[in-house]
Every structure is written in C-alpha cells, then in structure tokens.
Design a protein around this motif. Structure first.
Motif, PDB file in Angstrom:
ATOM      1  N   THR A 100      48.072  37.248  32.235  1.00 57.22           N
ATOM      2  CA  THR A 100      48.498  37.069  30.854  1.00 57.22           C
ATOM      3  C   THR A 100      47.338  36.498  30.049  1.00 57.22           C
ATOM      4  OG1 THR A 100      49.341  34.846  31.308  1.00 57.22           O
ATOM      5  CG2 THR A 100      50.885  36.676  31.545  1.00 57.22           C
ATOM      6  N   GLN A 101      47.508  36.483  28.727  1.00 53.68           N
ATOM      7  CA  GLN A 101      46.427  36.102  27.816  1.00 53.68           C
ATOM      8  C   GLN A 101      45.185  36.945  28.164  1.00 53.68           C
ATOM      9  OE1 GLN A 101      45.978  32.300  26.165  1.00 53.68           O
ATOM     10  NE2 GLN A 101      48.022  31.618  26.650  1.00 53.68           N
ATOM     11  N   ALA A 102      44.001  36.349  28.250  1.00 54.82           N
ATOM     12  CA  ALA A 102      42.822  37.149  28.610  1.00 54.82           C
ATOM     13  C   ALA A 102      42.961  37.686  30.032  1.00 54.82           C
ATOM     14  CB  ALA A 102      41.554  36.304  28.478  1.00 54.82           C
ATOM     15  N   GLY A 103      43.481  36.849  30.924  1.00 54.54           N
ATOM     16  CA  GLY A 103      43.792  37.268  32.280  1.00 54.54           C
ATOM     17  C   GLY A 103      42.573  37.623  33.124  1.00 54.54           C
ATOM     18  N   ALA A 104      42.863  38.030  34.354  1.00 55.62           N
ATOM     19  CA  ALA A 104      41.798  38.398  35.288  1.00 55.62           C
ATOM     20  C   ALA A 104      40.979  39.564  34.758  1.00 55.62           C
ATOM     21  CB  ALA A 104      42.403  38.740  36.646  1.00 55.62           C
ATOM     22  N   ARG A 105      41.624  40.489  34.067  1.00 52.28           N
ATOM     23  CA  ARG A 105      40.886  41.646  33.529  1.00 52.28           C
ATOM     24  C   ARG A 105      39.882  41.197  32.481  1.00 52.28           C
ATOM     25  NH1 ARG A 105      42.050  46.107  29.817  1.00 52.28           N
ATOM     26  NH2 ARG A 105      44.128  45.278  29.366  1.00 52.28           N
ATOM     27  N   GLY A 106      40.296  40.265  31.615  1.00 52.22           N
ATOM     28  CA  GLY A 106      39.375  39.742  30.616  1.00 52.22           C
ATOM     29  C   GLY A 106      38.251  38.946  31.252  1.00 52.22           C
ATOM     30  N   LEU A 107      38.584  38.134  32.256  1.00 51.95           N
ATOM     31  CA  LEU A 107      37.579  37.349  32.974  1.00 51.95           C
ATOM     32  C   LEU A 107      36.516  38.249  33.577  1.00 51.95           C
ATOM     33  CD1 LEU A 107      36.717  34.562  34.294  1.00 51.95           C
ATOM     34  CD2 LEU A 107      38.151  35.253  36.232  1.00 51.95           C
ATOM     35  N   LYS A 108      36.943  39.314  34.239  1.00 51.36           N
ATOM     36  CA  LYS A 108      36.000  40.221  34.888  1.00 51.36           C
ATOM     37  C   LYS A 108      35.194  41.012  33.862  1.00 51.36           C
ATOM     38  CE  LYS A 108      38.733  40.603  39.131  1.00 51.36           C
ATOM     39  NZ  LYS A 108      37.782  39.759  39.892  1.00 51.36           N
ATOM     40  N   HIS A 109      35.813  41.333  32.735  1.00 58.17           N
ATOM     41  CA  HIS A 109      35.076  42.051  31.688  1.00 58.17           C
ATOM     42  C   HIS A 109      33.946  41.177  31.145  1.00 58.17           C
ATOM     43  CE1 HIS A 109      34.511  45.142  28.642  1.00 58.17           C
ATOM     44  NE2 HIS A 109      34.449  44.190  27.723  1.00 58.17           N
ATOM     45  N   CYS A 142      32.467  32.173  26.465  1.00 54.64           N
ATOM     46  CA  CYS A 142      33.825  32.196  25.899  1.00 54.64           C
ATOM     47  C   CYS A 142      34.685  31.223  26.694  1.00 54.64           C
ATOM     48  CB  CYS A 142      34.420  33.599  25.932  1.00 54.64           C
ATOM     49  SG  CYS A 142      34.610  34.280  27.599  1.00 54.64           S
ATOM     50  N   GLN A 143      35.869  30.923  26.154  1.00 52.71           N
ATOM     51  CA  GLN A 143      36.784  29.973  26.791  1.00 52.71           C
ATOM     52  C   GLN A 143      38.183  30.550  26.769  1.00 52.71           C
ATOM     53  OE1 GLN A 143      36.193  25.781  25.850  1.00 52.71           O
ATOM     54  NE2 GLN A 143      38.390  25.527  25.551  1.00 52.71           N
ATOM     55  N   ILE A 144      38.833  30.577  27.931  1.00 53.87           N
ATOM     56  CA  ILE A 144      40.160  31.184  28.028  1.00 53.87           C
ATOM     57  C   ILE A 144      41.123  30.283  28.795  1.00 53.87           C
ATOM     58  CG2 ILE A 144      39.209  33.518  27.960  1.00 53.87           C
ATOM     59  CD1 ILE A 144      39.728  33.700  31.010  1.00 53.87           C
ATOM     60  N   GLN A 145      42.413  30.468  28.532  1.00 51.73           N
ATOM     61  CA  GLN A 145      43.443  29.839  29.360  1.00 51.73           C
ATOM     62  C   GLN A 145      43.622  30.708  30.586  1.00 51.73           C
ATOM     63  OE1 GLN A 145      47.075  28.321  27.529  1.00 51.73           O
ATOM     64  NE2 GLN A 145      48.299  29.257  29.128  1.00 51.73           N
ATOM     65  N   TYR A 146      43.520  30.086  31.769  1.00 51.69           N
ATOM     66  CA  TYR A 146      43.578  30.887  32.990  1.00 51.69           C
ATOM     67  C   TYR A 146      43.957  29.982  34.146  1.00 51.69           C
ATOM     68  CZ  TYR A 146      41.926  34.338  36.488  1.00 51.69           C
ATOM     69  OH  TYR A 146      41.832  35.248  37.519  1.00 51.69           O
TER      70      TYR A 146
END
Length: 392
Positions: free
Chosen positions: A180-189, A169-173
């Motif tokens: 915000t957005q996917a954020g650290a929580r999304g990254l770790k998930h 996947c690709q996220i703004q971070y």
C-alpha cells in the motif's frame, strides 16, 4: 551502527532519529530530556535527524540541541517545506528562511517537499518555479539533497519520482503496508533509479508493537531468536537493501539504546526462511482481525469510475488494528486528497471488480459499508473543504 550510502557516496546511518515525537512538558518540548536522547543517539552513531516545519517546536528544539553541543556539522538535518501552504515563489523563501533560523543553521542536508499525495501537487509547484528555486538553493549550498515525503498510492508515487531528478525520497513502509501507499513496487522503482529511500512509520507509530493481536504477540514471544515485535519489524525493513534509513520517533534513552543495538548488528539479506515465516504468521494473525479479506493484489483495478477499492478496504481494516479515527485520517490523506476523486460513492455497480477478485469479495456491497465507516458525514465535509482549499 551500520551505514548505507546516498547518491554521492556519503554514509547515512541506517537508523534515523524522527523528531516529531519529542516528549512535551507543560505544553512545550522538554528540551533537556530530548537533549539526553539525541546525544545518546549521536554517540551511538546516528547521523540523520528528521523534523518538519509543522512539527510544533521540533525544528527549534533540534537546532538548540545541536548548537549547544557544537555538533551541527557532524550530523545531517532533514526538514520539510510545507508545500501545501505554498501560494507563490516568494513563500518558498519565507518558509525556508524561517526553518534555517529555527534550526540555527545556514544549510539543510536533506530537504523534502512535505506530505505529497498526488502528482498534481508537484505540477503546481513546478508552475510556481520550484525547479529554478531548488537549483538556486543547491548551487548556493543551502540545500545539499532534495527529496519528498509521500502518502498516496503507488502510481502517483512513481509519477512524482519520475517527474524530477530527486536525490532521495521518504515513504511510509512496513510489513503491513508492504503493498500500500508507495509500497514495495515504489521502493524497488526508486532503487532502480538509484534514489535512496528513507522509511517513516516502520512500526505504524508503535501499533505493530502495542496493538498486535494476542496471537501475533505469542508467536513473536515464542520465536527462538528472541526478537521483540519492534525488532522484528525493524529487521524486516533493514533486510531489504533498497532501504537506506529507517526513522524511529524515539522518546526515551532506553528506546534509543535498544534501537541502536539492533542497528549495529543487522545486514541486508540476512533474513532466513524462519524469519519470513514468522512475519507471515504475524500478518496472518492481523488479517484474522480484519473486516474484509482484501490482500491488496489490485486485480480489481482499475475501476471504470476511479474508485480506489484497495485503499478503501485497507483503511476499513485499520479500524480493527488501530482505531476508527486513525483509519479515517489515513483515508482522508491518501484518498481524499487525490487529484481525481476516488470515493465509493462513484461506484455504478458494474461488477467488473468482482469478476477479477481472487478472494471472491462482494466488492459492490462491502465498499458501501466501508465508506460509511471511514468517510462519515463530518469527514466528507472536512475532505471537501480541504479539497477546495487545495483547489483539487
């Protein structure tokens, strides 16, 4: 060049080449200049090149450069399906085949559903038969890895991530968008699921270099390790083992050389207490310029009426760090295109949010002020038109 692994154990350079910002000349891409930059990146070990259907001229330029130099099979091409334009299953093939032609190739290494903002977009694609289409393309070898790029909130990111067996996947971070957005929580998930994560906007399009407050610039300049603002932001990302590849829209040989230098001697987990202290000092300097002291903790959520309070405040604060136009576009794409409306105009003044805010922000008052700035009448009209077009 340092490398990290994808799900198949294949090595991906930690620095990827973002092909959205090629230099233009007389209204078209300066392909000779772009070629010099890409070849410099290739020679330095970059093997991941990111483009998209809607980046004007980008796919064709990349395809031409790779073919000219006979290096197509030595790099990974990442490009994107304009899922927001897809009306039926036939259009999936239409866009995909056009991209193959532009890129002068018969397969895509990393193929993304472009600009996902809410779970309903994936649901729509599923109803059109996207799962079968992906399976057919992967079985034929035309697509080697499937993923999606994302701009939206953390909850919808996790929903999309859990809805399909993605390869990446690709996220703004970045250190400003940490929560915000996917954020650290999304990254770790994603990392917990073993899904590689590619990072876009690592420096917010250069804003974390050129538009830093003077206090932040002085703090970085005085730091004893000699980091530039760009190097600090990149090293913060690569310090996290969950980050697989960081995209940089490099449009000069000097920028390529500098970024490759950093990417050749950085390791996950090497940040020390002083490095984190500098990041916190820079973030504090940025926060001093903000209009509202929201930390993005989300204690105010959920709002009984669905108002996305942290997203509104983040975009409101962007007007001082970047510009009103950038903030309004950000708000339109991350909040305006959610499947369920989340605007401040839905507030009924119940005050539940204020009861839980650690910063004691008068939320009911400030969201009205913020909404006027990030969603003025032309943007309200524009968002409504786009929502009808996407049938949200």
């Amino acid at each position: 060049m340092e490398y990290r692994k994808n799900r198949n154990g294949e090595a991906i350079s930690i620095l990827g080449y973002g092909c959205m910002r090629f230099t233009t000349k007389a209204g078209s891409i300066d392909i000779d200049k772009a070629e010099k930059e890409i070849l410099k990146a290739f020679d330095a070990g970059i093997n991941y090149y990111d483009t998209a259907y809607v980046y004007p001229g980008s796919e064709a330029a990349l395809g031409e450069i790779l073919e000219r130099n006979q290096i197509r099979d030595k790099v990974n091409i990442a490009t994107k399906l304009p899922q927001y334009l897809v009306k039926n299953k036939d259009s999936l093939d239409k866009y995909f085949e056009e991209e193959l032609k532009r890129l002068k190739t018969d397969y895509i290494d990393y193929y993304l559903m472009h600009h996902m903002t809410a779970i309903n977009q994936w649901t729509k694609l599923e109803s059109l038969g996207i799962a079968d289409w992906i399976r057919e393309k992967k079985e034929s070898g035309k697509i080697r890895n499937i993923g999606f790029s994302y701009h939206g909130n953390t909850e919808d990111f996790i929903g999309i991530l859990d809805a399909y067996d993605w390869d990446f996947c690709q996220i703004q971070y970045n250190y400003v968008d940490e929560h915000t957005q996917a954020g650290a929580r999304g990254l770790k998930h994603a990392a917990e699921k073993g899904i590689p994560v590619v990072i876009m906007e690592p420096l917010r399009g250069g804003k974390l270099v050129n538009l830093l407050p003077e206090k932040a610039k002085k703090a970085v300049a005085a730091y004893n390790k000699g980091y530039s603002p760009a190097e600090l932001g990149l090293r913060w990302l690569w310090n996290q083992p969950e980050v697989t590849c960081v995209l940089s829209g490099m449009n000069s040989v000097e920028m390529v050389e500098e970024n490759c230098r950093i990417a050749s001697n950085v390791k996950a987990g090497e940040f020390d207490e002083n490095d984190f202290g500098l990041i916190n000092e820079v973030k504090a300097a940025i926060q001093e310029t903000e209009l509202v002291g929201c930390t993005g903790c989300r204690y105010c959520m959920p709002c009984p009426k669905g108002v996305d309070i942290p997203a509104l405040f983040r975009c409101y604060n962007m007007t001082t760090l970047e510009s009103k136009s950038a903030a309004r576009f950000e708000y339109a794409q991350t909040v305006g295109l959610k499947s369920e409306p989340a605007f401040a105009s839905q507030c009924i003044g119940c005050g539940k949010c204020e009861q839980h805010c650690p910063q004691s922000i008068p939320i009911r008052k400030v969201i009205k002020e913020a909404d006027k700035v990030v969603r003025p009448l032309p943007y309200k009209i524009g968002i409504n038109i786009v929502r009808r077009f996407f049938k949200l």
